[in-house]
Design a protein around this motif. Structure first.
Motif, PDB file in Angstrom:
ATOM      1  N   ARG A 159       5.017  -9.503  17.969  1.00 29.37           N
ATOM      2  CA  ARG A 159       6.383  -9.855  18.355  1.00 29.37           C
ATOM      3  C   ARG A 159       7.329  -8.685  18.102  1.00 29.37           C
ATOM      4  NH1 ARG A 159       8.382 -12.767  22.095  1.00 29.37           N
ATOM      5  NH2 ARG A 159      10.505 -13.445  21.714  1.00 29.37           N
ATOM      6  N   ARG A 160       7.179  -8.051  16.946  1.00 36.22           N
ATOM      7  CA  ARG A 160       8.026  -6.909  16.613  1.00 36.22           C
ATOM      8  C   ARG A 160       7.797  -5.770  17.608  1.00 36.22           C
ATOM      9  NH1 ARG A 160       7.505  -3.921  10.836  1.00 36.22           N
ATOM     10  NH2 ARG A 160       5.504  -3.375  11.766  1.00 36.22           N
ATOM     11  N   PHE A 161       6.550  -5.532  17.991  1.00 38.32           N
ATOM     12  CA  PHE A 161       6.227  -4.493  18.966  1.00 38.32           C
ATOM     13  C   PHE A 161       6.914  -4.792  20.296  1.00 38.32           C
ATOM     14  CE2 PHE A 161       3.609  -3.199  22.576  1.00 38.32           C
ATOM     15  CZ  PHE A 161       3.465  -1.843  22.348  1.00 38.32           C
ATOM     16  N   LEU A 162       6.785  -6.035  20.748  1.00 38.53           N
ATOM     17  CA  LEU A 162       7.357  -6.397  22.044  1.00 38.53           C
ATOM     18  C   LEU A 162       8.879  -6.256  22.042  1.00 38.53           C
ATOM     19  CD1 LEU A 162       5.987  -7.393  24.653  1.00 38.53           C
ATOM     20  CD2 LEU A 162       6.735  -9.689  24.054  1.00 38.53           C
ATOM     21  N   LEU A 163       9.502  -6.738  20.983  1.00 40.55           N
ATOM     22  CA  LEU A 163      10.965  -6.650  20.908  1.00 40.55           C
ATOM     23  C   LEU A 163      11.453  -5.212  20.809  1.00 40.55           C
ATOM     24  CD1 LEU A 163      11.732  -9.641  18.497  1.00 40.55           C
ATOM     25  CD2 LEU A 163      12.114  -9.545  20.966  1.00 40.55           C
ATOM     26  N   GLY A 172      -4.221  -7.586  24.801  1.00 37.83           N
ATOM     27  CA  GLY A 172      -4.182  -7.256  26.223  1.00 37.83           C
ATOM     28  C   GLY A 172      -2.954  -7.809  26.910  1.00 37.83           C
ATOM     29  N   ALA A 173      -2.631  -9.083  26.646  1.00 35.87           N
ATOM     30  CA  ALA A 173      -1.465  -9.707  27.265  1.00 35.87           C
ATOM     31  C   ALA A 173      -0.181  -9.008  26.829  1.00 35.87           C
ATOM     32  CB  ALA A 173      -1.415 -11.191  26.898  1.00 35.87           C
ATOM     33  N   THR A 174      -0.088  -8.679  25.553  1.00 36.95           N
ATOM     34  CA  THR A 174       1.097  -7.988  25.036  1.00 36.95           C
ATOM     35  C   THR A 174       1.267  -6.624  25.686  1.00 36.95           C
ATOM     36  OG1 THR A 174       0.931  -9.128  22.892  1.00 36.95           O
ATOM     37  CG2 THR A 174       2.188  -7.067  22.952  1.00 36.95           C
ATOM     38  N   LEU A 175       0.170  -5.878  25.792  1.00 39.69           N
ATOM     39  CA  LEU A 175       0.250  -4.511  26.316  1.00 39.69           C
ATOM     40  C   LEU A 175       0.466  -4.475  27.825  1.00 39.69           C
ATOM     41  CD1 LEU A 175      -2.464  -2.838  24.063  1.00 39.69           C
ATOM     42  CD2 LEU A 175       0.022  -2.504  23.973  1.00 39.69           C
ATOM     43  N   GLN A 176      -0.091  -5.442  28.554  1.00 34.49           N
ATOM     44  CA  GLN A 176       0.148  -5.437  30.006  1.00 34.49           C
ATOM     45  C   GLN A 176       1.612  -5.749  30.299  1.00 34.49           C
ATOM     46  OE1 GLN A 176       0.886  -8.125  32.196  1.00 34.49           O
ATOM     47  NE2 GLN A 176       0.935  -9.715  30.599  1.00 34.49           N
ATOM     48  N   ALA A 177       2.209  -6.648  29.509  1.00 34.67           N
ATOM     49  CA  ALA A 177       3.628  -6.958  29.709  1.00 34.67           C
ATOM     50  C   ALA A 177       4.492  -5.734  29.408  1.00 34.67           C
ATOM     51  CB  ALA A 177       4.039  -8.134  28.810  1.00 34.67           C
ATOM     52  N   CYS A 178       4.166  -5.060  28.314  1.00 32.62           N
ATOM     53  CA  CYS A 178       4.902  -3.853  27.932  1.00 32.62           C
ATOM     54  C   CYS A 178       4.742  -2.757  28.979  1.00 32.62           C
ATOM     55  CB  CYS A 178       4.398  -3.370  26.567  1.00 32.62           C
ATOM     56  SG  CYS A 178       5.119  -1.801  26.028  1.00 32.62           S
ATOM     57  N   ALA A 179       3.531  -2.609  29.500  1.00 31.10           N
ATOM     58  CA  ALA A 179       3.254  -1.528  30.455  1.00 31.10           C
ATOM     59  C   ALA A 179       4.003  -1.727  31.768  1.00 31.10           C
ATOM     60  CB  ALA A 179       1.751  -1.435  30.713  1.00 31.10           C
ATOM     61  N   LEU A 180       4.007  -2.955  32.287  1.00 30.64           N
ATOM     62  CA  LEU A 180       4.708  -3.189  33.554  1.00 30.64           C
ATOM     63  C   LEU A 180       6.205  -2.972  33.385  1.00 30.64           C
ATOM     64  CD1 LEU A 180       4.603  -3.966  36.495  1.00 30.64           C
ATOM     65  CD2 LEU A 180       4.670  -6.387  35.815  1.00 30.64           C
ATOM     66  N   TRP A 181       6.771  -3.489  32.299  1.00 27.84           N
ATOM     67  CA  TRP A 181       8.193  -3.283  32.032  1.00 27.84           C
ATOM     68  C   TRP A 181       8.496  -1.790  31.891  1.00 27.84           C
ATOM     69  CZ3 TRP A 181      11.140  -0.874  28.410  1.00 27.84           C
ATOM     70  CH2 TRP A 181      12.514  -1.146  28.419  1.00 27.84           C
ATOM     71  N   SER A 182       7.665  -1.078  31.132  1.00 33.12           N
ATOM     72  CA  SER A 182       7.899   0.345  30.860  1.00 33.12           C
ATOM     73  C   SER A 182       7.848   1.178  32.132  1.00 33.12           C
ATOM     74  CB  SER A 182       6.872   0.874  29.853  1.00 33.12           C
ATOM     75  OG  SER A 182       6.985   0.211  28.616  1.00 33.12           O
ATOM     76  N   GLU A 237      -5.761 -18.744   4.351  1.00 31.18           N
ATOM     77  CA  GLU A 237      -5.841 -17.278   4.476  1.00 31.18           C
ATOM     78  C   GLU A 237      -5.974 -16.850   5.935  1.00 31.18           C
ATOM     79  OE1 GLU A 237      -8.568 -13.522   2.922  1.00 31.18           O
ATOM     80  OE2 GLU A 237      -8.909 -15.526   2.114  1.00 31.18           O
ATOM     81  N   LYS A 238      -6.757 -17.589   6.706  1.00 28.41           N
ATOM     82  CA  LYS A 238      -6.931 -17.241   8.110  1.00 28.41           C
ATOM     83  C   LYS A 238      -5.602 -17.335   8.859  1.00 28.41           C
ATOM     84  CE  LYS A 238      -9.848 -18.262  12.112  1.00 28.41           C
ATOM     85  NZ  LYS A 238     -10.943 -19.109  12.646  1.00 28.41           N
ATOM     86  N   SER A 239      -4.814 -18.358   8.530  1.00 26.99           N
ATOM     87  CA  SER A 239      -3.516 -18.507   9.183  1.00 26.99           C
ATOM     88  C   SER A 239      -2.564 -17.376   8.807  1.00 26.99           C
ATOM     89  CB  SER A 239      -2.893 -19.848   8.818  1.00 26.99           C
ATOM     90  OG  SER A 239      -3.617 -20.900   9.428  1.00 26.99           O
ATOM     91  N   LEU A 240      -2.683 -16.888   7.568  1.00 30.64           N
ATOM     92  CA  LEU A 240      -1.850 -15.760   7.157  1.00 30.64           C
ATOM     93  C   LEU A 240      -2.146 -14.522   8.000  1.00 30.64           C
ATOM     94  CD1 LEU A 240      -1.796 -16.016   3.249  1.00 30.64           C
ATOM     95  CD2 LEU A 240       0.103 -16.376   4.837  1.00 30.64           C
ATOM     96  N   ILE A 241      -3.429 -14.344   8.334  1.00 34.65           N
ATOM     97  CA  ILE A 241      -3.820 -13.219   9.196  1.00 34.65           C
ATOM     98  C   ILE A 241      -3.207 -13.397  10.578  1.00 34.65           C
ATOM     99  CG2 ILE A 241      -5.767 -12.108  10.358  1.00 34.65           C
ATOM    100  CD1 ILE A 241      -7.436 -12.792   7.827  1.00 34.65           C
ATOM    101  N   TYR A 242      -3.277 -14.619  11.107  1.00 36.78           N
ATOM    102  CA  TYR A 242      -2.675 -14.905  12.407  1.00 36.78           C
ATOM    103  C   TYR A 242      -1.171 -14.632  12.385  1.00 36.78           C
ATOM    104  CZ  TYR A 242      -6.877 -17.335  14.110  1.00 36.78           C
ATOM    105  OH  TYR A 242      -8.141 -17.647  14.531  1.00 36.78           O
ATOM    106  N   ILE A 243      -0.531 -15.072  11.310  1.00 30.85           N
ATOM    107  CA  ILE A 243       0.916 -14.878  11.184  1.00 30.85           C
ATOM    108  C   ILE A 243       1.254 -13.387  11.166  1.00 30.85           C
ATOM    109  CG2 ILE A 243       2.852 -15.065   9.576  1.00 30.85           C
ATOM    110  CD1 ILE A 243       1.845 -17.822   8.860  1.00 30.85           C
ATOM    111  N   SER A 244       0.501 -12.616  10.401  1.00 32.18           N
ATOM    112  CA  SER A 244       0.748 -11.175  10.299  1.00 32.18           C
ATOM    113  C   SER A 244       0.577 -10.502  11.659  1.00 32.18           C
ATOM    114  CB  SER A 244      -0.214 -10.558   9.282  1.00 32.18           C
ATOM    115  OG  SER A 244      -0.058  -9.156   9.242  1.00 32.18           O
TER     116      SER A 244
END
Length: 368
Positions: free
Chosen positions: A85-89, A15-25, A72-79
């Motif tokens: 991050r890639r989406f936002l950039l 949600g936080a990622t998409l709201q930032a993208c939406a306002l900028w867009s 393993e859980k941290s690997l999921i978080y990292i992914s």
């Protein structure tokens, strides 16, 4: 005109990622030179970073020596974090300079014509983030720059307490205050004696045809987007829903025991696509509710106490409080009412509020 946006953009949250993208867009679509100020408070950055640490030392079962293993859980978080991050950039412009403390932010005191704070719960002073005067734009010059907010929210904060005087002093320097919910509007009015106007979350302001990635799921599915433990009666409800319509249960962002498919590290595009193609959505989140409405999906909301005011306020604005999980809602399963939402009338309200919200935002930018 150059515009800076200060919001939550560096977090592990769809949600936080998409709201930032939406306002900028949206602002970019209006031909503004706009960027997100890359501010990541060190205290908050560390909280998110700590969850990403993938390596820990554990005793081997075969010897006393310690070996390094991957969590393993941290690997999921990292992914997931990497995908966000890639989406936002790929979809927004960040400021060239990045800061982790309030002192560094002063570099931007006169670099913009307008600075917008919001959306999201950037004014929630009762969360783990605490009170941070930066999100009330204390670093921005009143002489060179207009200060406005868009869909800013106090979240579950209801009283400003010992921070009232400082917050109200900063709020009074805003030319326009646009908030996301009734609670935030009332705090501004009652504690700061200022007028605030309620507008839609920025995720309503753009279209998602180019951003969504439809899932490769052959069967009809019930989508779970849940950020808390599912209670026994809620689990029973989900199972009954799925059985009634022969739906595969799919969970996104979190592994759920009752789901046949768990997509813990879905990208934002995949997250959007999952909502767009779902037969039914069950969520306990604000943005899960928002995207259920954007894509005209039948949905049910489990209402956690810490999010009740903002989700209930949203549903009330669109006449959809009957989507909140209750014994009455469960009884509707037997006559299929639960699968029907009059989205023709709801969509009319949404479109009207979208136009109104865009109008308020553009006027706020141009005034002065």
């Amino acid at each position: 005109m150059k515009i800076g946006i200060l919001t939550f953009h560096h977090v592990d949250n769809y949600g936080a990622t998409l709201q930032a993208c939406a306002l900028w867009s949206f602002l970019k679509s209006q031909s503004y030179d706009v960027e997100i100020i890359d501010y990541r408070p060190l205290k908050i950055a560390w909280i998110y970073f700590r969850a990403l640490l993938p390596i820990k030392r554990v005793k081997s079962s075969n010897s006393e020596s310690k070996k390094i293993r991957i969590n393993e859980k941290s690997l999921i978080y990292i992914s997931r974090n990497w995908k966000m991050r890639r989406f936002l950039l790929s979809h927004v412009k960040l400021s060239q300079k990045k800061f982790y403390d309030k002192k560094g932010l002063k570099y931007y005191h006169d670099k913009y014509d307008v600075v917008i704070c919001g959306s999201d719960q950037i004014w929630c002073i009762d969360s783990f983030r605490g009170y941070n005067s930066s999100f009330f734009l204390d670093f921005v010059s009143n002489k060179t720059t207009r200060k406005i907010s868009y869909a800013a929210s106090f979240g579950n904060t209801t009283k400003l307490g010992t921070s009232q005087q400082e917050i109200c002093t900063l709020i009074n320097q805003f030319q326009t205050i646009l908030v996301r919910d009734s609670n935030s509007r009332e705090i501004i009015a009652n504690e700061c004696n200022k007028k605030a106007i309620k507008v839609l979350d920025p995720t309503f302001l753009i279209k998602y045809d180019a951003l969504k990635r439809p899932p490769k799921i052959k069967n009809k599915y019930l989508l779970l987007y849940i950020q808390a433990e599912i209670q026994a009666e809620e689990e029973e409800f989900i199972k009954f829903l799925a059985q009634e319509q022969n739906l595969t249960i799919v969970s996104v962002g979190r592994s759920e025991r009752l789901a046949q498919i768990n997509l813990e590290s879905a990208s934002p595009k995949e997250w959007i696509g999952l909502h767009s193609e779902a037969f039914y959505i069950v969520t306990n989140t604000y943005h899960g509710t928002v995207f259920s409405m954007i894509f005209n999906k039948p949905f049910t909301v489990f209402l956690p106490n810490d999010k009740s005011n903002k989700v209930r306020d949203l549903l009330n604005d669109f006449g959809l409080t009957n989507r909140i999980f209750s014994d009455k809602l469960k009884s509707q399963l037997f006559n299929k009412e639960i699968f029907n939402i009059d989205y023709e009338s709801v969509s009319n309200i949404i479109e009207s509020k979208i136009m109104e919200s865009k109008k308020y935002l553009i006027e706020a930018i141009l005034q002065g």
